[in-house]
Design a protein around this motif. Structure first.
Motif, PDB file in Angstrom:
ATOM      1  N   LEU A  61       0.804  -1.222   0.000  1.00  0.00           N
ATOM      2  CA  LEU A  61       0.000   0.000   0.000  1.00  0.00           C
ATOM      3  C   LEU A  61       0.841   1.278   0.000  1.00  0.00           C
ATOM      4  O   LEU A  61       0.524   2.213  -0.749  1.00  0.00           O
ATOM      5  CB  LEU A  61      -0.967  -0.010   1.190  1.00  0.00           C
ATOM      6  CG  LEU A  61      -2.081   1.039   1.165  1.00  0.00           C
ATOM      7  CD1 LEU A  61      -2.921   0.901  -0.093  1.00  0.00           C
ATOM      8  CD2 LEU A  61      -2.962   0.910   2.416  1.00  0.00           C
ATOM      9  N   PRO A  62       1.906   1.379   0.804  1.00  0.00           N
ATOM     10  CA  PRO A  62       2.710   2.617   0.748  1.00  0.00           C
ATOM     11  C   PRO A  62       3.291   2.871  -0.642  1.00  0.00           C
ATOM     12  O   PRO A  62       3.304   4.011  -1.120  1.00  0.00           O
ATOM     13  CB  PRO A  62       3.815   2.360   1.781  1.00  0.00           C
ATOM     14  CG  PRO A  62       3.239   1.371   2.718  1.00  0.00           C
ATOM     15  CD  PRO A  62       2.373   0.485   1.872  1.00  0.00           C
ATOM     16  N   GLY A  63       3.762   1.800  -1.304  1.00  0.00           N
ATOM     17  CA  GLY A  63       4.308   1.972  -2.648  1.00  0.00           C
ATOM     18  C   GLY A  63       3.251   2.388  -3.650  1.00  0.00           C
ATOM     19  O   GLY A  63       3.491   3.270  -4.495  1.00  0.00           O
ATOM     20  N   TYR A  64       2.076   1.764  -3.583  1.00  0.00           N
ATOM     21  CA  TYR A  64       0.986   2.149  -4.480  1.00  0.00           C
ATOM     22  C   TYR A  64       0.623   3.618  -4.284  1.00  0.00           C
ATOM     23  O   TYR A  64       0.435   4.363  -5.255  1.00  0.00           O
ATOM     24  CB  TYR A  64      -0.251   1.288  -4.214  1.00  0.00           C
ATOM     25  CG  TYR A  64      -0.117  -0.155  -4.637  1.00  0.00           C
ATOM     26  CD1 TYR A  64       0.843  -0.560  -5.554  1.00  0.00           C
ATOM     27  CD2 TYR A  64      -0.982  -1.128  -4.130  1.00  0.00           C
ATOM     28  CE1 TYR A  64       0.957  -1.881  -5.942  1.00  0.00           C
ATOM     29  CE2 TYR A  64      -0.872  -2.458  -4.515  1.00  0.00           C
ATOM     30  CZ  TYR A  64       0.097  -2.827  -5.422  1.00  0.00           C
ATOM     31  OH  TYR A  64       0.204  -4.130  -5.805  1.00  0.00           O
ATOM     32  N   LEU A  70       2.872  10.525  -6.928  1.00  0.00           N
ATOM     33  CA  LEU A  70       3.958  11.103  -7.723  1.00  0.00           C
ATOM     34  C   LEU A  70       3.572  11.186  -9.195  1.00  0.00           C
ATOM     35  O   LEU A  70       3.868  12.187  -9.869  1.00  0.00           O
ATOM     36  CB  LEU A  70       5.217  10.245  -7.546  1.00  0.00           C
ATOM     37  CG  LEU A  70       6.549  10.907  -7.907  1.00  0.00           C
ATOM     38  CD1 LEU A  70       6.777  12.154  -7.070  1.00  0.00           C
ATOM     39  CD2 LEU A  70       7.701   9.917  -7.685  1.00  0.00           C
ATOM     40  N   LEU A  71       2.896  10.157  -9.706  1.00  0.00           N
ATOM     41  CA  LEU A  71       2.457  10.171 -11.096  1.00  0.00           C
ATOM     42  C   LEU A  71       1.467  11.301 -11.337  1.00  0.00           C
ATOM     43  O   LEU A  71       1.537  12.009 -12.357  1.00  0.00           O
ATOM     44  CB  LEU A  71       1.820   8.825 -11.435  1.00  0.00           C
ATOM     45  CG  LEU A  71       1.550   8.529 -12.912  1.00  0.00           C
ATOM     46  CD1 LEU A  71       2.850   8.459 -13.697  1.00  0.00           C
ATOM     47  CD2 LEU A  71       0.773   7.220 -13.056  1.00  0.00           C
ATOM     48  N   VAL A  72       0.540  11.498 -10.408  1.00  0.00           N
ATOM     49  CA  VAL A  72      -0.445  12.579 -10.531  1.00  0.00           C
ATOM     50  C   VAL A  72       0.248  13.936 -10.539  1.00  0.00           C
ATOM     51  O   VAL A  72      -0.091  14.831 -11.329  1.00  0.00           O
ATOM     52  CB  VAL A  72      -1.477  12.484  -9.389  1.00  0.00           C
ATOM     53  CG1 VAL A  72      -2.269  13.778  -9.263  1.00  0.00           C
ATOM     54  CG2 VAL A  72      -2.422  11.323  -9.624  1.00  0.00           C
ATOM     55  N   ILE A  73       1.237  14.118  -9.670  1.00  0.00           N
ATOM     56  CA  ILE A  73       1.948  15.401  -9.610  1.00  0.00           C
ATOM     57  C   ILE A  73       2.692  15.666 -10.919  1.00  0.00           C
ATOM     58  O   ILE A  73       2.624  16.771 -11.481  1.00  0.00           O
ATOM     59  CB  ILE A  73       2.916  15.412  -8.415  1.00  0.00           C
ATOM     60  CG1 ILE A  73       2.128  15.411  -7.101  1.00  0.00           C
ATOM     61  CG2 ILE A  73       3.837  16.629  -8.476  1.00  0.00           C
ATOM     62  CD1 ILE A  73       3.005  15.211  -5.869  1.00  0.00           C
ATOM     63  N   TYR A  74       3.413  14.660 -11.404  1.00  0.00           N
ATOM     64  CA  TYR A  74       4.145  14.828 -12.660  1.00  0.00           C
ATOM     65  C   TYR A  74       3.210  15.202 -13.806  1.00  0.00           C
ATOM     66  O   TYR A  74       3.491  16.112 -14.600  1.00  0.00           O
ATOM     67  CB  TYR A  74       4.884  13.543 -13.013  1.00  0.00           C
ATOM     68  CG  TYR A  74       6.125  13.271 -12.201  1.00  0.00           C
ATOM     69  CD1 TYR A  74       6.737  14.274 -11.456  1.00  0.00           C
ATOM     70  CD2 TYR A  74       6.707  12.007 -12.181  1.00  0.00           C
ATOM     71  CE1 TYR A  74       7.873  14.026 -10.716  1.00  0.00           C
ATOM     72  CE2 TYR A  74       7.859  11.751 -11.438  1.00  0.00           C
ATOM     73  CZ  TYR A  74       8.426  12.766 -10.710  1.00  0.00           C
ATOM     74  OH  TYR A  74       9.559  12.521  -9.974  1.00  0.00           O
ATOM     75  N   LEU A 153       8.626   5.256 -13.796  1.00  0.00           N
ATOM     76  CA  LEU A 153       7.520   6.146 -13.447  1.00  0.00           C
ATOM     77  C   LEU A 153       7.602   7.436 -14.254  1.00  0.00           C
ATOM     78  O   LEU A 153       6.582   7.963 -14.705  1.00  0.00           O
ATOM     79  CB  LEU A 153       7.548   6.432 -11.947  1.00  0.00           C
ATOM     80  CG  LEU A 153       6.330   7.155 -11.366  1.00  0.00           C
ATOM     81  CD1 LEU A 153       6.033   6.637  -9.965  1.00  0.00           C
ATOM     82  CD2 LEU A 153       6.531   8.665 -11.325  1.00  0.00           C
ATOM     83  N   GLY A 154       8.826   7.947 -14.441  1.00  0.00           N
ATOM     84  CA  GLY A 154       8.982   9.142 -15.261  1.00  0.00           C
ATOM     85  C   GLY A 154       8.573   8.911 -16.702  1.00  0.00           C
ATOM     86  O   GLY A 154       7.959   9.779 -17.336  1.00  0.00           O
ATOM     87  N   GLY A 155       8.898   7.735 -17.244  1.00  0.00           N
ATOM     88  CA  GLY A 155       8.474   7.412 -18.599  1.00  0.00           C
ATOM     89  C   GLY A 155       6.970   7.323 -18.722  1.00  0.00           C
ATOM     90  O   GLY A 155       6.381   7.811 -19.702  1.00  0.00           O
ATOM     91  N   ALA A 156       6.314   6.698 -17.736  1.00  0.00           N
ATOM     92  CA  ALA A 156       4.849   6.614 -17.749  1.00  0.00           C
ATOM     93  C   ALA A 156       4.232   7.997 -17.678  1.00  0.00           C
ATOM     94  O   ALA A 156       3.251   8.297 -18.378  1.00  0.00           O
ATOM     95  CB  ALA A 156       4.370   5.749 -16.584  1.00  0.00           C
ATOM     96  N   ALA A 157       4.803   8.868 -16.830  1.00  0.00           N
ATOM     97  CA  ALA A 157       4.287  10.235 -16.726  1.00  0.00           C
ATOM     98  C   ALA A 157       4.429  10.971 -18.054  1.00  0.00           C
ATOM     99  O   ALA A 157       3.525  11.710 -18.470  1.00  0.00           O
ATOM    100  CB  ALA A 157       5.012  10.978 -15.616  1.00  0.00           C
ATOM    101  N   THR A 221      -5.292   9.985 -15.301  1.00  0.00           N
ATOM    102  CA  THR A 221      -4.029   9.394 -14.888  1.00  0.00           C
ATOM    103  C   THR A 221      -4.233   8.275 -13.877  1.00  0.00           C
ATOM    104  O   THR A 221      -3.661   7.182 -14.011  1.00  0.00           O
ATOM    105  CB  THR A 221      -3.112  10.477 -14.288  1.00  0.00           C
ATOM    106  OG1 THR A 221      -2.835  11.464 -15.284  1.00  0.00           O
ATOM    107  CG2 THR A 221      -1.809   9.877 -13.788  1.00  0.00           C
ATOM    108  N   ILE A 222      -5.037   8.511 -12.847  1.00  0.00           N
ATOM    109  CA  ILE A 222      -5.222   7.474 -11.835  1.00  0.00           C
ATOM    110  C   ILE A 222      -6.032   6.302 -12.389  1.00  0.00           C
ATOM    111  O   ILE A 222      -5.971   5.196 -11.842  1.00  0.00           O
ATOM    112  CB  ILE A 222      -5.897   8.037 -10.568  1.00  0.00           C
ATOM    113  CG1 ILE A 222      -7.317   8.509 -10.863  1.00  0.00           C
ATOM    114  CG2 ILE A 222      -5.071   9.159  -9.969  1.00  0.00           C
ATOM    115  CD1 ILE A 222      -8.086   8.877  -9.617  1.00  0.00           C
TER     116      ILE A 222
END
Length: 556
Positions: A61-64, A70-74, A153-157, A221-222
């Motif tokens: 859960l913490p990782g999710y 972070l993805l939402v912010i990017y 994660l940066g690539g996905a963003a 995004t989510i």
């Protein structure tokens, strides 16, 4: 000419009341169906107790949560910068290629993010064209240089930003066009440079529209599954799928879905607040906003800033997909692909008709019987857009699986007959998921057309004896035909691109183009994945063409 008021031509009061009552029942039933997955997720998550939740909190859960945030912010920052910057440049400045770019900037909406992920992985991954060419030119080995990792994660963003910035671009551009030119000129007269006038006057006035666009992008995004799953980024969306299929843990999937649902609803509340909480009055616009003619290096910078999103979001991916598709062994005209295409078109067509019909019922009921009840039903129907497809899938599978199991047990005990799974895994439950997910888009198109129908027409039709059904059939629907066709097209294309709900809920051995592309990409057969991806993009261009025509008319 006297009006015929015989009993056969004028509906009775009882018939009018009955038609209105039936319409109300239909509207409340649709709202109930839209709320069903959310209630089912809540009940299932709470029934699982704290043991499963505690295990999730100690492990994944913490990782999710961190990755999703972070993805939402990017994506929020990226879509804001690209969408707002491009909208301001094409609205306020004149430079070579502006007319073409203001339309081309909308085209990335036709691309699902996972399609871009496949294309850029083929180009930028270690065995891809770019790194292979770099090693050939320099003689470097695999460990002799550093290169950004696309599967991150940066690539996905980055993939999500490239396909979602048009949400911000369209709303920001419309807001800039609607602003009073006199306000901007007053700021310039007081000594503001064009950039300072934009930051201190134009941007604050367009803030609600920009915020709404950014929040729409973050909600998408989510809800994304295909991109983060392929890049190996662990988010709530991938966790739901893993819990349901890999671990077969229904409670864990429901609790993760509840967390994602809470995230999505919070964003939906923010989006609604940003639209309704701020008001700006720029005065009556007396003249069109004049564009500053850029010369020298400034025009080249403007061309570069507006052209880069089109280059990286449209031209390069399409070129890569075509090159991949030509080298693949996938035959688009084979029996398998004809079946994939038939399945996709069938699901999209049925879902589009059902969704638009539901939008007409619930939207017309709100107009016919305005009040708290109809407003609540309309609001419940809109919530589906904020709910990711994976959450809807879990929320529908749980109650329908329970119903099927209970029915099967009853029929076996009473009649000795096994009914099996009648609803779970059927096309109709999948279509229901599509309807819940995209009903808000259909309602938006319907209301846009309905706003052009003056209430005097309704009153005149009622005076002439039209029942609610007659008013809808003879007056509203003929006028609303363009809006309804647009809604049908939007839902059709959205269903063609939808992946998580289709992947979880599709009937056995009933694959679509999106599922085929995902499966081939998961097997690292990217060349094969390019073929169904190109078909999905081609279909997605249809509503984008409509948007481009609208943008072109606004430009004139």
């Amino acid at each position: 000419m006297p009006t015929d008021t015989t009993a056969g031509s004028v509906p009775s009061r009882a018939r009018k009341a009955r038609e209105a009552r039936v319409l109300g029942i239909g509207a409340y039933a649709i709202a109930g169906v839209c709320l069903l997955p959310m209630l089912a997720v809540l009940v299932t998550a709470l029934s699982g107790g704290s043991d499963t939740l505690g295990h999730l909190a100690d492990t994944v859960l913490p990782g999710y949560t961190f990755n999703t945030l972070l993805l939402v912010i990017y994506v929020a920052v990226g879509t804001f910068l690209i969408g707002t910057g491009a909208a301001w440049l094409v609205t306020m400045a004149e430079f070579p290629g502006r007319r073409l770019l203001e339309i081309a900037l909308v085209i990335p909406l036709a691309f699902p993010a996972y399609v871009l992920a496949y294309a850029y992985t083929h180009v930028l991954d270690h065995p891809g064209i770019v790194q292979t060419g770099l090693r050939a030119m320099t003689g470097w080995g695999p460990r002799d240089y550093w290169f950004p990792e696309i599967r991150s994660l940066g690539g996905a963003a980055a993939m999500l930003v490239l396909v979602l910035y048009p949400y911000v671009y369209l709303l920001a551009r419309a807001a800039f066009l609607q602003q009073s030119a006199t306000t901007y000129y007053a700021a310039r007269a007081l000594g503001c440079t064009p950039v300072k006038a934009c930051l201190q006057v134009s941007m604050p006035m367009a803030r609600p529209a920009i915020a709404a666009g950014v929040l729409l992008a973050t909600m998408e995004t989510i809800a994304d599954f295909g991109t983060v799953s392929y890049f190996g980024v662990q988010t709530f969306a991938t966790g739901i799928y893993t819990s349901w299929f890999t671990m077969a843990d229904r409670v864990a999937a429901a609790q993760l879905a509840l967390g994602l649902l809470g995230f999505a609803l919070a964003l939906a509340v923010l989006e609604r607040t940003s639209r309704g909480g701020a008001r700006y009055h720029g005065g009556k616009r007396q003249e069109a906003m004049g564009r500053a003619v850029l010369i020298g290096w400034r025009k080249w910078v403007a061309m570069l800033l507006c052209g880069a999103p089109v280059l990286f979001g449209v031209i390069l991916p399409v070129a890569a997909l075509f090159a991949m598709g030509i080298g693949s062994e996938q035959n688009l005209f084979s029996r398998r692909y004809i079946q994939f295409l038939t399945n996709s078109l069938t699901l999209a067509s049925v879902a589009a008709v059902m969704t638009v019909s539901a939008a007409v019922v619930i939207g017309y009921f709100q107009r016919l019987r305005p009040g708290k009840g109809s407003a609540a039903a309309l609001y419940a129907a809109r919530l589906g857009y904020a709910v990711p497809g994976g959450v809807i899938a879990v929320g529908l599978l749980v109650p329908f699986a329970l119903f099927d199991n209970q029915l099967d047990a009853f029929m076996q005990q009473t009649f000795g007959i096994r009914t099996g799974l009648l609803m779970t895994g059927s096309i109709w439950v999948l279509v229901m998921a599509y309807m819940i997910r995209f009903l808000a888009a259909a309602i938006g198109s319907y209301e846009g057309g309905q706003a052009t129908i003056h209430t005097n027409l309704d009153a005149a039709a009622r005076v002439l004896g039209q029942s609610p059904y007659g008013l809808l059939r003879r007056v509203h629907l003929p006028i609303l035909t363009p809006s309804l066709l647009t809604a049908l097209l939007i839902v059709f294309v959205d269903v063609m691109k939808e992946l998580p709900a289709t992947l979880i809920m599709r009937p056995f051995n009933y694959d679509t183009l999106a599922v085929q592309a995902y499966r081939l990409a998961s097997d690292e057969r990217l060349e094969g994945a390019a073929v169904p991806s190109l078909v999905i993009v081609a279909v997605g261009l249809l509503p984008v063409i409509l948007l481009c025509r609208q943008v072109g008319r606004q430009a004139r």
